[in-house]
Write an enzyme that holds these catalytic residues in place. Structure first.
Site, PDB file in Angstrom:
ATOM      1  N   HIS A   1      -7.156   9.764  -2.238  1.00 40.73           N
ATOM      2  CA  HIS A   1      -6.766   9.787  -0.864  1.00 40.73           C
ATOM      3  C   HIS A   1      -7.862  10.393   0.139  1.00 40.73           C
ATOM      4  O   HIS A   1      -7.720   9.902   1.435  1.00 40.73           O
ATOM      5  CB  HIS A   1      -5.242  10.559  -0.872  1.00 40.73           C
ATOM      6  CG  HIS A   1      -4.628  10.064   0.230  1.00 40.73           C
ATOM      7  ND1 HIS A   1      -3.092   9.711   0.165  1.00 40.73           N
ATOM      8  CD2 HIS A   1      -4.718   9.467   1.622  1.00 40.73           C
ATOM      9  CE1 HIS A   1      -2.587   9.235   1.306  1.00 40.73           C
ATOM     10  NE2 HIS A   1      -3.589   8.870   2.194  1.00 40.73           N
TER      11      HIS A   1
ATOM     12  N   TYR B   1       2.736  10.103   0.440  1.00 43.16           N
ATOM     13  CA  TYR B   1       4.098   9.658   1.020  1.00 43.16           C
ATOM     14  C   TYR B   1       5.242   9.876   0.430  1.00 43.16           C
ATOM     15  O   TYR B   1       6.541   9.850   1.277  1.00 43.16           O
ATOM     16  CB  TYR B   1       3.937   8.171   1.200  1.00 43.16           C
ATOM     17  CG  TYR B   1       2.633   7.686   1.888  1.00 43.16           C
ATOM     18  CD1 TYR B   1       1.606   8.412   2.523  1.00 43.16           C
ATOM     19  CD2 TYR B   1       2.159   6.253   1.431  1.00 43.16           C
ATOM     20  CE1 TYR B   1       0.444   7.878   3.155  1.00 43.16           C
ATOM     21  CE2 TYR B   1       0.914   5.724   2.071  1.00 43.16           C
ATOM     22  CZ  TYR B   1       0.125   6.495   2.566  1.00 43.16           C
ATOM     23  OH  TYR B   1      -1.121   6.037   3.156  1.00 43.16           O
TER      24      TYR B   1
ATOM     25  N   LYS C   1      -2.259   6.106  -4.191  1.00 35.52           N
ATOM     26  CA  LYS C   1      -3.525   7.104  -3.959  1.00 35.52           C
ATOM     27  C   LYS C   1      -2.965   8.464  -4.661  1.00 35.52           C
ATOM     28  O   LYS C   1      -1.969   8.755  -4.710  1.00 35.52           O
ATOM     29  CB  LYS C   1      -3.688   7.212  -2.386  1.00 35.52           C
ATOM     30  CG  LYS C   1      -3.632   5.860  -1.698  1.00 35.52           C
ATOM     31  CD  LYS C   1      -3.993   6.035  -0.232  1.00 35.52           C
ATOM     32  CE  LYS C   1      -4.034   4.780   0.490  1.00 35.52           C
ATOM     33  NZ  LYS C   1      -2.533   4.530   0.679  1.00 35.52           N
TER      34      LYS C   1
ATOM     35  N   ASP D   1       0.873  -1.222  -0.015  1.00 38.14           N
ATOM     36  CA  ASP D   1       0.049   0.133   0.038  1.00 38.14           C
ATOM     37  C   ASP D   1       0.969   1.038   0.033  1.00 38.14           C
ATOM     38  O   ASP D   1       1.732   1.622   0.910  1.00 38.14           O
ATOM     39  CB  ASP D   1      -0.737   0.019   1.279  1.00 38.14           C
ATOM     40  CG  ASP D   1      -1.777   1.062   1.292  1.00 38.14           C
ATOM     41  OD1 ASP D   1      -2.942   1.077   0.705  1.00 38.14           O
ATOM     42  OD2 ASP D   1      -1.563   2.207   1.945  1.00 38.14           O
TER      43      ASP D   1
ATOM     44  N   LEU E   1      -3.520  -0.302  14.737  1.00 34.13           N
ATOM     45  CA  LEU E   1      -2.940  -0.801  15.834  1.00 34.13           C
ATOM     46  C   LEU E   1      -3.074   0.597  16.873  1.00 34.13           C
ATOM     47  O   LEU E   1      -2.430   0.422  17.906  1.00 34.13           O
ATOM     48  CB  LEU E   1      -1.520  -1.166  15.700  1.00 34.13           C
ATOM     49  CG  LEU E   1      -1.188  -2.354  14.673  1.00 34.13           C
ATOM     50  CD1 LEU E   1       0.193  -2.588  14.721  1.00 34.13           C
ATOM     51  CD2 LEU E   1      -1.859  -3.455  15.131  1.00 34.13           C
TER      52      LEU E   1
ATOM     53  N   SER F   1       9.210  -2.434  10.603  1.00 28.27           N
ATOM     54  CA  SER F   1      10.770  -2.511   9.868  1.00 28.27           C
ATOM     55  C   SER F   1      11.503  -3.762  10.252  1.00 28.27           C
ATOM     56  O   SER F   1      12.439  -3.896   9.754  1.00 28.27           O
ATOM     57  CB  SER F   1      11.743  -1.276  10.155  1.00 28.27           C
ATOM     58  OG  SER F   1      11.593  -0.918  11.768  1.00 28.27           O
TER      59      SER F   1
END
Length: 297
Positions: free
Chosen positions: A119, A64, A89, A59, A204, A250
């Site tokens: 977006h 970004y 997006k 994604d 999360l 990561s």
């Protein structure tokens, strides 16, 4: 470390295409404020690791500033393109969507994406005609073959109602911030009634940005029961409701651990209990400059 041998299920979109139920995100922690800054080698390596571990849903987004990194990771992974599901997006260049998709594809090194999203709706400032025009542009992108599926992100009911008035192709999915502390009222039921699927970003949040809330103890209890961690309980809570979960890390071990959500099921009562406890607390991690503090929509 050994690759976790799990079968990641797909969700069938309204157009018949299939999207894996978990995706690896290249925003949030990886976001680059400067588009001209050097490539982030750490992201390239992390995305390659994610693909190796088993994340075939990737994604991204133009805002970004990480599409080049994602493209590099895809190329270096040597994973078959038809076995990957790639999302990007548009918002930075929302004024010219046909040019924006071409720019994104060039950065990604691809001839098409599997999913292309608007977006956010906020550029329209409530003007439904502006939303409808941009959705028509998205439909042209789909017709050109440059995106297999098209959808939206951060859209509310009014925004979706506006584009559905004139849409020839309904949005396949709406990607929203979704977690127990931000359930958006009856928005899931609304999507179901309109045959629009839902994906969750920031799932999360209760264990990352909003610790100390009413869910802490219960998530720990369930994590112990299922031999996972509280974050995986939150991801499973999403998928139990047919919501695609977008997450990131990561660390290879963490990437692998998150795939354990497909090795167990929460009971309907546990899903309901998470929802009920979550609804007693409100926390929005993103777009706080758009919404009032107590706006739960």
């Amino acid at each position: 470390m050994a690759k976790l041998d799990v079968n990641i299920p797909d969700l069938t979109l309204p157009d018949g295409n299939k999207i894996p139920m978990i995706g690896y995100g290249t925003g949030t922690a990886w976001y680059k404020t400067d588009a001209s800054s050097p490539k982030d080698k750490a992201l390239i390596d992390a995305a390659k690791t994610a693909i190796k571990v088993g994340y075939h849903h990737l994604d991204g987004a133009e805002v970004y500033n990480t599409e080049e990194e994602l493209g590099e990771a895809i190329k270096e992974s040597k994973h078959p393109r038809d076995k990957l599901f790639v999302t990007t997006k548009v918002i930075t260049h929302i004024d010219d969507i046909p040019a924006a998709i071409d720019r994104s594809l060039k950065k990604l090194g691809l001839d098409h994406v599997d999913l292309y999203l608007i977006h956010a709706p906020f550029f329209a400032k409530g003007d439904k005609h502006a939303l409808q025009q941009k959705w028509a542009d998205m439909e042209q992108v789909a017709a050109s073959g440059k995106a297999k599926s098209i959808g939206v992100s951060n859209f509310g009911k009014k925004d979706l109602d506006a584009i559905l008035e004139t849409a020839k192709v309904r949005p396949a999915i709406n990607q929203i911030e979704f977690h127990p502390y931000l359930q958006h009222g009856d928005l899931l039921a609304y999507h179901k009634s309109k045959d629009i699927k839902v994906a969750a970003y920031a799932p999360l949040t209760p264990v990352t940005k909003a610790k100390g809330g009413p869910l802490d103890g219960y998530l720990e209890q369930l994590a112990k029961k299922y031999g996972v961690n509280p974050g995986e309980i939150l991801l499973r809570w999403c998928t139990e409701q047919d919501v695609v979960a977008i997450t990131t890390s990561s660390k290879e071990q963490r990437m692998s651990d998150m795939l354990r959500i497909f090795t167990f099921n929460l009971t309907p009562k546990e899903v309901e209990e998470i929802s009920t406890k979550g609804n007693s607390h409100h926390f929005r991690a993103f777009w706080n400059h758009i919404f009032d503090d107590n706006d739960r929509t």
